[in-house]
Design a protein around this motif. Sequence first.
Motif, PDB file in Angstrom:
ATOM      1  N   LEU A  43       0.816  -1.211   0.000  1.00  0.00           N
ATOM      2  CA  LEU A  43       0.000   0.000   0.000  1.00  0.00           C
ATOM      3  C   LEU A  43       0.856   1.270   0.000  1.00  0.00           C
ATOM      4  CD1 LEU A  43      -2.822   1.316   0.227  1.00  0.00           C
ATOM      5  CD2 LEU A  43      -2.637   1.068   2.715  1.00  0.00           C
ATOM      6  N   PHE A  44       1.904   1.294   0.805  1.00  0.00           N
ATOM      7  CA  PHE A  44       2.656   2.537   0.989  1.00  0.00           C
ATOM      8  C   PHE A  44       4.026   2.537   0.320  1.00  0.00           C
ATOM      9  CE2 PHE A  44      -0.218   2.498   4.744  1.00  0.00           C
ATOM     10  CZ  PHE A  44      -0.967   3.607   4.380  1.00  0.00           C
ATOM     11  N   GLY A  45       4.578   1.397   0.020  1.00  0.00           N
ATOM     12  CA  GLY A  45       5.843   1.332  -0.698  1.00  0.00           C
ATOM     13  C   GLY A  45       6.950   2.129  -0.034  1.00  0.00           C
ATOM     14  N   ALA A  46       7.659   2.947  -0.834  1.00  0.00           N
ATOM     15  CA  ALA A  46       8.806   3.703  -0.338  1.00  0.00           C
ATOM     16  C   ALA A  46       8.408   4.800   0.646  1.00  0.00           C
ATOM     17  CB  ALA A  46       9.563   4.316  -1.511  1.00  0.00           C
ATOM     18  N   ARG A  47       7.124   5.151   0.704  1.00  0.00           N
ATOM     19  CA  ARG A  47       6.669   6.170   1.673  1.00  0.00           C
ATOM     20  C   ARG A  47       6.649   5.628   3.100  1.00  0.00           C
ATOM     21  NH1 ARG A  47       1.076   7.983   0.548  1.00  0.00           N
ATOM     22  NH2 ARG A  47       1.590   9.624   2.055  1.00  0.00           N
ATOM     23  N   LEU A  48       6.687   4.317   3.247  1.00  0.00           N
ATOM     24  CA  LEU A  48       6.589   3.705   4.567  1.00  0.00           C
ATOM     25  C   LEU A  48       7.926   3.792   5.297  1.00  0.00           C
ATOM     26  CD1 LEU A  48       4.706   1.988   6.462  1.00  0.00           C
ATOM     27  CD2 LEU A  48       5.858  -0.012   5.509  1.00  0.00           C
ATOM     28  N   HIS A  49       7.918   4.384   6.466  1.00  0.00           N
ATOM     29  CA  HIS A  49       9.112   4.371   7.312  1.00  0.00           C
ATOM     30  C   HIS A  49       9.165   3.106   8.145  1.00  0.00           C
ATOM     31  CE1 HIS A  49      11.343   4.960  11.069  1.00  0.00           C
ATOM     32  NE2 HIS A  49      12.164   5.684  10.330  1.00  0.00           N
ATOM     33  N   GLU A  78       3.390  13.231   5.829  1.00  0.00           N
ATOM     34  CA  GLU A  78       2.116  13.244   6.549  1.00  0.00           C
ATOM     35  C   GLU A  78       1.054  12.449   5.786  1.00  0.00           C
ATOM     36  OE1 GLU A  78       1.586  14.394   9.528  1.00  0.00           O
ATOM     37  OE2 GLU A  78       3.617  15.214   9.709  1.00  0.00           O
ATOM     38  N   PRO A  79       0.325  11.557   6.458  1.00  0.00           N
ATOM     39  CA  PRO A  79      -0.735  10.808   5.776  1.00  0.00           C
ATOM     40  C   PRO A  79      -1.882  11.727   5.355  1.00  0.00           C
ATOM     41  CG  PRO A  79      -0.788  10.404   8.136  1.00  0.00           C
ATOM     42  CD  PRO A  79       0.461  11.194   7.870  1.00  0.00           C
ATOM     43  N   ALA A  80      -2.504  11.377   4.247  1.00  0.00           N
ATOM     44  CA  ALA A  80      -3.628  12.146   3.713  1.00  0.00           C
ATOM     45  C   ALA A  80      -4.895  11.291   3.741  1.00  0.00           C
ATOM     46  CB  ALA A  80      -3.314  12.593   2.289  1.00  0.00           C
ATOM     47  N   GLY A  81      -5.995  11.894   3.305  1.00  0.00           N
ATOM     48  CA  GLY A  81      -7.264  11.183   3.299  1.00  0.00           C
ATOM     49  C   GLY A  81      -7.234   9.919   2.470  1.00  0.00           C
ATOM     50  N   ALA A  82      -6.563   9.967   1.314  1.00  0.00           N
ATOM     51  CA  ALA A  82      -6.476   8.784   0.462  1.00  0.00           C
ATOM     52  C   ALA A  82      -5.709   7.656   1.151  1.00  0.00           C
ATOM     53  CB  ALA A  82      -5.798   9.146  -0.857  1.00  0.00           C
ATOM     54  N   ASP A  83      -4.723   8.019   1.969  1.00  0.00           N
ATOM     55  CA  ASP A  83      -3.966   7.001   2.712  1.00  0.00           C
ATOM     56  C   ASP A  83      -4.863   6.312   3.734  1.00  0.00           C
ATOM     57  OD1 ASP A  83      -1.513   7.663   1.419  1.00  0.00           O
ATOM     58  OD2 ASP A  83      -1.317   9.389   2.754  1.00  0.00           O
ATOM     59  N   ARG A  84      -5.687   7.094   4.399  1.00  0.00           N
ATOM     60  CA  ARG A  84      -6.586   6.501   5.397  1.00  0.00           C
ATOM     61  C   ARG A  84      -7.642   5.625   4.730  1.00  0.00           C
ATOM     62  NH1 ARG A  84      -5.383  11.681   7.336  1.00  0.00           N
ATOM     63  NH2 ARG A  84      -4.184  11.555   9.280  1.00  0.00           N
ATOM     64  N   ALA A  85      -8.107   6.038   3.581  1.00  0.00           N
ATOM     65  CA  ALA A  85      -9.064   5.215   2.843  1.00  0.00           C
ATOM     66  C   ALA A  85      -8.423   3.898   2.426  1.00  0.00           C
ATOM     67  CB  ALA A  85      -9.578   5.977   1.624  1.00  0.00           C
ATOM     68  N   LEU A  90      -7.651  -1.977   3.258  1.00  0.00           N
ATOM     69  CA  LEU A  90      -6.762  -3.095   3.578  1.00  0.00           C
ATOM     70  C   LEU A  90      -7.300  -3.881   4.761  1.00  0.00           C
ATOM     71  CD1 LEU A  90      -4.138  -4.740   3.458  1.00  0.00           C
ATOM     72  CD2 LEU A  90      -3.049  -2.920   4.817  1.00  0.00           C
ATOM     73  N   LEU A  91      -7.701  -3.181   5.807  1.00  0.00           N
ATOM     74  CA  LEU A  91      -8.218  -3.865   6.992  1.00  0.00           C
ATOM     75  C   LEU A  91      -9.498  -4.628   6.672  1.00  0.00           C
ATOM     76  CD1 LEU A  91     -10.024  -3.959   9.758  1.00  0.00           C
ATOM     77  CD2 LEU A  91      -7.568  -4.413   9.880  1.00  0.00           C
ATOM     78  N   GLU A  92     -10.376  -4.022   5.881  1.00  0.00           N
ATOM     79  CA  GLU A  92     -11.623  -4.699   5.510  1.00  0.00           C
ATOM     80  C   GLU A  92     -11.339  -5.970   4.719  1.00  0.00           C
ATOM     81  OE1 GLU A  92     -13.688  -1.668   3.439  1.00  0.00           O
ATOM     82  OE2 GLU A  92     -14.212  -0.532   5.260  1.00  0.00           O
ATOM     83  N   VAL A 106      -6.118   0.327  11.183  1.00  0.00           N
ATOM     84  CA  VAL A 106      -4.761   0.697  10.791  1.00  0.00           C
ATOM     85  C   VAL A 106      -4.595   2.186  11.088  1.00  0.00           C
ATOM     86  CG1 VAL A 106      -3.036   0.776   8.962  1.00  0.00           C
ATOM     87  CG2 VAL A 106      -4.780  -1.029   8.947  1.00  0.00           C
ATOM     88  N   LEU A 107      -3.826   2.515  12.113  1.00  0.00           N
ATOM     89  CA  LEU A 107      -3.540   3.901  12.451  1.00  0.00           C
ATOM     90  C   LEU A 107      -2.406   4.415  11.579  1.00  0.00           C
ATOM     91  CD1 LEU A 107      -3.543   3.510  16.317  1.00  0.00           C
ATOM     92  CD2 LEU A 107      -5.425   4.322  14.891  1.00  0.00           C
ATOM     93  N   LEU A 108      -2.465   5.686  11.224  1.00  0.00           N
ATOM     94  CA  LEU A 108      -1.441   6.289  10.391  1.00  0.00           C
ATOM     95  C   LEU A 108      -0.855   7.512  11.082  1.00  0.00           C
ATOM     96  CD1 LEU A 108      -3.151   6.230   6.867  1.00  0.00           C
ATOM     97  CD2 LEU A 108      -1.622   4.518   7.874  1.00  0.00           C
ATOM     98  N   SER A 109       0.448   7.675  10.938  1.00  0.00           N
ATOM     99  CA  SER A 109       1.113   8.861  11.432  1.00  0.00           C
ATOM    100  C   SER A 109       2.359   9.097  10.585  1.00  0.00           C
ATOM    101  CB  SER A 109       1.491   8.717  12.911  1.00  0.00           C
ATOM    102  OG  SER A 109       1.974   9.944  13.425  1.00  0.00           O
ATOM    103  N   SER A 110       3.055  10.189  10.881  1.00  0.00           N
ATOM    104  CA  SER A 110       4.323  10.484  10.211  1.00  0.00           C
ATOM    105  C   SER A 110       5.462  10.297  11.196  1.00  0.00           C
ATOM    106  CB  SER A 110       4.334  11.918   9.687  1.00  0.00           C
ATOM    107  OG  SER A 110       4.307  12.836  10.773  1.00  0.00           O
ATOM    108  N   ARG A 111       6.654  10.080  10.666  1.00  0.00           N
ATOM    109  CA  ARG A 111       7.836   9.970  11.517  1.00  0.00           C
ATOM    110  C   ARG A 111       8.031  11.248  12.321  1.00  0.00           C
ATOM    111  NH1 ARG A 111      13.111  11.471  11.470  1.00  0.00           N
ATOM    112  NH2 ARG A 111      14.623   9.990  12.373  1.00  0.00           N
TER     113      ARG A 111
END
Length: 286
Positions: A43-49, A78-85, A90-92, A106-111
Amino acid sequence: MAETVPLRGLDAQGCLVREGSLARVPDAFRHVVAAARDGILELFGARLHSAYLYGSIPRGTARVGRSDLDLLAVLHDEPAGADRAGARALLEALDREFPQIDGGGVLLSSRRRVLSDLERYDLGFFVACLCTPLLGEDLAEELPRYRPDSLLARETNGELALLLPRWRARIAGTAGTEEALRPLVRYMSRHLVRTAFTLVMPRWNGWTSDLHEMAEAFAGYYPERAGQVRRAAALGYEPTGDAAVLTSFVDDLGPWLADEYARVHGIKAPRPEDGAPIDGAQFDGA
């Protein structure tokens, strides 16, 4: 050799130890965790820390068909609305594929946010002590050691007074059926028990994520409210869709607990208006 569990979750220096590990994941949930790890990376690829697992699954106490899957993904930006969607989707998908779990999140945050001064004793504590590394570099290495003191209590659960109006609005906007109310009873029960526990945590001098143990720790200092918190602990594991329970939470136990918390520990430092909230993240996932 069996793994040694420190007394009340503390090490020899009196600091909190991380409560979960991948080694404790029950066999029934290992395929679920593997699929979640692959899904987050895709889902997040290289954006994932980094990504983390928390709750009953890494603690080894998950119940097949009853426990939820709880994940945290930390992004470089910073995660955006599309990331939360995408995280919700994914969880569903995981929930449909694996009957072992009963929902989750799935909680989202930034480093940047995890390592910020404002979140050091809230989200930072959550990552360092309540989350189990799943992917990437572990941010716990860049965070301090934590002690069960009043500062930690204030910054983890000192916002109940702010939450109660939102809870009342949420109750009012929910259909009055048992099916609709049950998730609210579950969530609010857990939040109240964990707040009651952290109220007494510095005096109890330790940490637990077991709701019943939390209730008993609280009972030792506030026997006049012990019955209410013990009942909330039971409902946190076996919720009912009872509107009267929710009313008692927001009209009686909740306001008393918020007032006592402010008196003993103070009020949590305010967050920026534009900061995406992680409501209840620290202590959900039983």
